[in-house]
Design an enzyme around this catalytic site. Structure first.
Site, PDB file in Angstrom:
ATOM      1  N   CYS A 268       0.820  -1.219   0.000  1.00 34.57           N
ATOM      2  CA  CYS A 268       0.000   0.000   0.000  1.00 34.57           C
ATOM      3  C   CYS A 268       0.853   1.269   0.000  1.00 34.57           C
ATOM      4  O   CYS A 268       0.362   2.349  -0.342  1.00 34.57           O
ATOM      5  CB  CYS A 268      -0.926   0.006   1.212  1.00 34.57           C
ATOM      6  SG  CYS A 268      -2.073  -1.382   1.270  1.00 34.57           S
TER       7      CYS A 268
ATOM      8  N   ALA B 110      -1.490 -18.826   0.587  1.00 32.28           N
ATOM      9  CA  ALA B 110      -1.642 -17.368   0.728  1.00 32.28           C
ATOM     10  C   ALA B 110      -0.998 -16.706  -0.490  1.00 32.28           C
ATOM     11  O   ALA B 110      -0.153 -15.809  -0.375  1.00 32.28           O
ATOM     12  CB  ALA B 110      -0.985 -16.894   2.025  1.00 32.28           C
TER      13      ALA B 110
ATOM     14  N   GLY C 131      -2.202 -14.778  -2.700  1.00 38.68           N
ATOM     15  CA  GLY C 131      -2.590 -13.411  -3.014  1.00 38.68           C
ATOM     16  C   GLY C 131      -3.324 -13.277  -4.337  1.00 38.68           C
ATOM     17  O   GLY C 131      -4.031 -14.180  -4.782  1.00 38.68           O
TER      18      GLY C 131
ATOM     19  N   GLY D 114      -7.149  -3.937 -12.072  1.00 38.26           N
ATOM     20  CA  GLY D 114      -7.731  -4.828 -11.082  1.00 38.26           C
ATOM     21  C   GLY D 114      -6.882  -6.045 -10.754  1.00 38.26           C
ATOM     22  O   GLY D 114      -5.951  -6.395 -11.478  1.00 38.26           O
TER      23      GLY D 114
ATOM     24  N   ILE E 255     -12.018 -29.660  -0.323  1.00 39.65           N
ATOM     25  CA  ILE E 255     -11.477 -30.629  -1.286  1.00 39.65           C
ATOM     26  C   ILE E 255     -12.472 -31.777  -1.379  1.00 39.65           C
ATOM     27  O   ILE E 255     -12.794 -32.409  -0.364  1.00 39.65           O
ATOM     28  CB  ILE E 255     -10.092 -31.156  -0.843  1.00 39.65           C
ATOM     29  CG1 ILE E 255      -9.118 -29.998  -0.590  1.00 39.65           C
ATOM     30  CG2 ILE E 255      -9.527 -32.117  -1.884  1.00 39.65           C
ATOM     31  CD1 ILE E 255      -7.836 -30.419   0.109  1.00 39.65           C
TER      32      ILE E 255
ATOM     33  N   ALA F 197      -6.339 -21.527   3.741  1.00 39.07           N
ATOM     34  CA  ALA F 197      -6.103 -20.458   2.769  1.00 39.07           C
ATOM     35  C   ALA F 197      -6.539 -19.130   3.375  1.00 39.07           C
ATOM     36  O   ALA F 197      -7.483 -19.068   4.172  1.00 39.07           O
ATOM     37  CB  ALA F 197      -6.847 -20.715   1.467  1.00 39.07           C
TER      38      ALA F 197
ATOM     39  N   TYR G  95     -15.961  18.568  20.437  1.00 44.64           N
ATOM     40  CA  TYR G  95     -15.732  19.808  19.687  1.00 44.64           C
ATOM     41  C   TYR G  95     -14.495  20.532  20.187  1.00 44.64           C
ATOM     42  O   TYR G  95     -14.278  20.678  21.392  1.00 44.64           O
ATOM     43  CB  TYR G  95     -16.940  20.736  19.803  1.00 44.64           C
ATOM     44  CG  TYR G  95     -16.654  22.152  19.335  1.00 44.64           C
ATOM     45  CD1 TYR G  95     -16.368  22.416  18.000  1.00 44.64           C
ATOM     46  CD2 TYR G  95     -16.653  23.220  20.238  1.00 44.64           C
ATOM     47  CE1 TYR G  95     -16.087  23.697  17.570  1.00 44.64           C
ATOM     48  CE2 TYR G  95     -16.378  24.516  19.816  1.00 44.64           C
ATOM     49  CZ  TYR G  95     -16.098  24.749  18.481  1.00 44.64           C
ATOM     50  OH  TYR G  95     -15.824  26.024  18.056  1.00 44.64           O
TER      51      TYR G  95
END
Length: 453
Positions: free
Chosen positions: A47, A109, A111, A242, A273, A283, A427
């Protein structure tokens, strides 16, 4: 016969889910762990890459969260730039190019991978054409930007918008092209996207919507992106259309794929499975589907905090704790230049797709007292279903993350419009107005509901 090395836990993928699972397992129980990753780096902030390209981050090393030495000291083995060729579930091993890795427990994992329109795939090998996902991608783009005069970004999702704002702020002529007339369409409604479009234009981004690039032209490198009626000059082209789940190796092994294209998992994040959920294969992360809180449907929520949550669930279950992943809301905030764009829960588009009737409330206010320097506009949109808050979008130059966090909590607590009308807010002139603009958005929705009745 290939050499085989056996581990208690083998993890495919060195992103947020993979590395967090590895460290959590090692902290909780004495198991041998190996991580296998195609990437050349491990444990870094994906990121953060757009902000390095924008010149806001000093260097790419700053984005590295943990070095390989850290994991070595924890007793975690890592194979970088290594592609797993096959998962053999019967023999419980991962086949590599030169050897096999055995496992008792496997964590997938892997991605996501880029979704590139088929007619543009042939141009991906052209000099000057990039995708942006890994740290190596970011380094290559940064090198190209040093001499670039024209940048074209294809795709106005979150990463495309953040990157476009960054290169424009850097003083490079930037064109952002999107096939839809609405940008950030998965995050915010069309009316809210107009606010972002206005901001991008104001900082120098040339925004072209309703267009799909036909090709990329150039002799030795990219020179133009070709549209239906014009050619846009381009020294650097970034395709940001994407991310789709990277599930091919799992699919070939016979692991079930869901209707959204991700791996099917249960609440313990165990894969399916042959119509049964495995006790040994898990996963998590961008490659698998999770249950979305507001709709109850399966969805791809590809966010780092969700990846970390999933890592904890997987590691706990490997260590015998029996943890479950609750339905996920997935609040998010993105930063385009000076503008913050926050979203959580339902959008109008998603509500229409799911045939959910909604009432919206909107308010435009200011971030803090106007007599104190730096006050700017804030836009708030709320979405209610049967008087319960179901979604929210906030756009401003500050105060967005905090509001989205609190609104996410309200959605989880099934807060009604009446309860929100009596909420109390703090505030102080430098940070707030006497009456928070959020209240006026709630009141707008309340009036519409009562008028309907």
């Amino acid at each position: 016969m290939k050499d085989i090395t056996k581990y208690d836990v083998t993890i495919l993928g060195g992103g947020a889910t993979g590395m967090s699972t590895a460290t959590h397992v090692r902290r909780c129980c004495d198991l041998s762990v190996i991580v296998i990753s195609k990437d050349s780096h491990v444990s870094y902030s994906e990121c953060g890459i757009p902000f390095k390209l924008a010149g806001k981050v000093q260097d790419f090393d700053s984005l590295i969260v943990r070095t390989p030495d850290f994991f070595d000291k924890m007793g975690i083995d890592i194979l970088l730039e290594t592609e797993a060729k096959e998962i053999d579930l019967n023999e419980k091993k991962i086949k590599l190019e030169d050897r096999d890795i055995g496992f008792d427990k496997l964590v997938i994992a892997t991605g996501g991978t880029h979704h590139i329109p088929s007619h543009l795939q042939a141009f991906c090998e052209m000099d000057g054409v990039f995708t942006l996902q890994t740290l190596s991608d970011g380094m290559k783009i940064e090198s190209a930007l040093l001499s670039a005069e024209n940048v074209v970004i294809i795709g106005a999702g979150a990463i495309g918008v953040e990157t476009a704002a960054g290169t424009a702020k850097r003083g490079i002529r930037t064109t952002l092209i999107n096939r839809s007339s609405s940008i950030l369409s998965r995050l915010i409604d069309t009316d809210m996207s107009e606010i972002v479009k206005g901001y991008l234009t104001s900082i120098g981004v040339d925004l072209i919507t309703g267009e799909v690039p036909e090709s990329i032209e150039g002799k030795s490198k990219a020179e133009y992106v070709v549209l239906s009626k014009e050619k846009v000059p381009a020294d650097v082209v970034i395709i940001s259309t994407g991310i789709v789940p990277d599930i091919e190796i799992a699919k070939k092994a016979g692991i079930s794929i869901g209707e959204r294209g991700g791996l099917v998992v249960n609440d313990n994040l165990q894969v399916r499975i042959d119509d049964q959920f495995s006790t040994d294969v898990f996963a998590g992360g961008d490659c698998c589907e999770v249950t979305e809180l507001v709709t109850g449907r399966k969805s791809m929520i590809q966010l780092a905090p969700v990846a970390r949550m999933m890592a904890t669930v997987i590691a706990d279950n490997i260590c015998g704790k029996g943890t479950v992943l609750e339905p996920v809301l997935g609040p998010s905030v993105y930063v385009a230049g000076d503008l913050l764009i926050g979203s959580v829960g339902l959008t109008s588009r998603k509500a229409e797709t799911e045939n959910i009737g909604i009432v919206t409330g909107y308010a435009k206010g200011v971030t803090h007292a106007t007599f104190y320097p730096g006050s700017s506009d804030i836009h708030i949109k709320l979405l209610f279903r049967e008087e319960y808050l179901m979604g929210a979008q906030v756009i401003a130059k500050d105060g967005v993350k905090e509001r989205i966090d609190s609104l996410a909590f309200m959605i989880k607590k099934k807060t009604t419009v009446d309860e929100m009308l009596i909420m109390e807010t703090c505030y102080a002139p430098p940070v707030a107005t006497v009456v928070d603009p959020l209240f006026y958005a709630v009141k707008d929705a309340y009036r519409k509901m009562r008028n309907v009745k």
